[in-house]
Every structure is written in structure tokens, then in C-alpha cells.
Design a protein around this motif. Structure first.
Motif, mmCIF file in Angstrom:
data_model
loop_
_atom_site.group_PDB
_atom_site.id
_atom_site.type_symbol
_atom_site.label_atom_id
_atom_site.label_comp_id
_atom_site.label_asym_id
_atom_site.label_seq_id
_atom_site.Cartn_x
_atom_site.Cartn_y
_atom_site.Cartn_z
ATOM 1 N N VAL A 57 0.850 -1.203 0.000
ATOM 2 C CA VAL A 57 0.000 0.000 0.000
ATOM 3 C C VAL A 57 0.885 1.252 0.000
ATOM 4 C CG1 VAL A 57 -1.748 1.317 1.270
ATOM 5 C CG2 VAL A 57 -1.962 -1.176 1.065
ATOM 6 N N VAL A 73 -7.697 -2.480 -1.909
ATOM 7 C CA VAL A 73 -7.119 -3.664 -1.286
ATOM 8 C C VAL A 73 -8.213 -4.732 -1.220
ATOM 9 C CG1 VAL A 73 -5.953 -4.603 0.739
ATOM 10 C CG2 VAL A 73 -5.608 -2.204 0.111
ATOM 11 N N VAL A 86 -3.220 -5.563 -3.788
ATOM 12 C CA VAL A 86 -3.222 -4.105 -3.750
ATOM 13 C C VAL A 86 -3.259 -3.635 -5.195
ATOM 14 C CG1 VAL A 86 -1.971 -2.033 -3.058
ATOM 15 C CG2 VAL A 86 -1.983 -4.054 -1.561
#
Length: 145
Positions: A57, A73, A86
Motif C-alpha cells: 500500500v 485492497v 493491492v
């Protein structure tokens, strides 16, 4: 890991602004989802999985803006498998195996090298899947439980 990703019974999707707080929110959401799904926080894969997730992330927030305005996500789990992805809308698809082996363009240090070291050390897999339009990608991590 014998369970195909499509067959994992637990799934949660979270979309966040591509800003630094997304890292914390994604990790906290993962912790809550895993607890709800009965995956113990003390399981040996959980700590490394949370670190991998946070790094991916953070990479999207750090390197994919612009054109990315959001990071998505996807969390999934089954009796013997934990998976997450992600997604961002930046077209660059990082060479994950180069990050693991240290080959090519300064790879082998930093976040993706850590992601790959943890993933392979746990017997997991990492795959980059490009969007159909070529303008984004998801990095999928699958770990055995």
C-alpha cells in the motif's frame, strides 16, 4: 496452498484515497477481517502478511500518484490460505522476481525485496496482474496458513 483464490470463502474489498493514511487503514482493516474470519493474530503468517500489505500500500501511495487517486485492497482467506491484492492505476508493473534476486536497475533493496523475501520465506506466491486496459495493476500475495 491447495485452495484456488476464487474458492476462498472470506473476502473483503476496501478502496481508499491514495494518501499516507491508507497504509494504517489497510492494515487495521486486515487485522479486523482476519479476527472476524477466525485467523489468530498469533499465527506465524499474520505478522509478515501485515508487513507485506503495508509495504505494498505504501508503494502505491508513494510511487503510483498520479495517475492513481485510489488504492483498492482485496483481502481473502480460507482454511489453508490467506491472500490479498493491492491495486492502483499506475501502468508500471514491477518485476517482483528481480526484486527478490537483486537483478536489474537497483532492485534487490527496499520494499519489494522485503515483500518477496517474506512471501517466499513463508512458502507463498506473488504475482503482478495488469488491468485489461494496461493502465493499472494488482499485486497479489498468497500465503499458506
Amino acid at each position: 496452498m491447495s485452495t484456488p483464490l476464487e474458492a476462498l470463502p472470506h473476502r473483503h474489498v476496501l478502496t481508499l484515497p491514495a494518501q499516507p493514511p491508507a497504509v494504517r487503514v489497510a492494515r487495521e482493516t486486515a487485522e479486523a477481517a482476519l479476527a472476524e474470519w477466525g485467523v489468530s493474530a498469533s499465527h506465524p503468517a499474520v505478522g509478515p502478511a501485515l508487513l507485506i500489505l503495508a509495504e505494498l500500500v505504501a508503494n502505491s501511495v508513494r510511487h503510483a500518484v498520479p495517475p492513481t487517486r485510489q488504492v483498492t485492497v482485496t483481502y481473502a482467506a480460507g482454511p489453508d490460505c490467506l491472500a490479498f491484492a493491492v491495486h492502483d492505476r499506475h501502468p508500471y508493473r514491477p518485476p517482483l522476481h528481480a526484486a527478490r534476486t537483486g537483478t536489474g536497475g537497483g532492485a534487490g533493496t527496499g520494499g519489494l525485496a522485503t515483500v518477496m523475501e517474506l512471501t517466499t520465506g513463508l512458502g507463498g506466491t506473488a504475482v503482478v496482474r495488469g488491468d485489461r486496459d494496461g493502465r493499472g495493476k494488482s499485486i497479489w500475495i498468497t500465503l499458506p496458513l
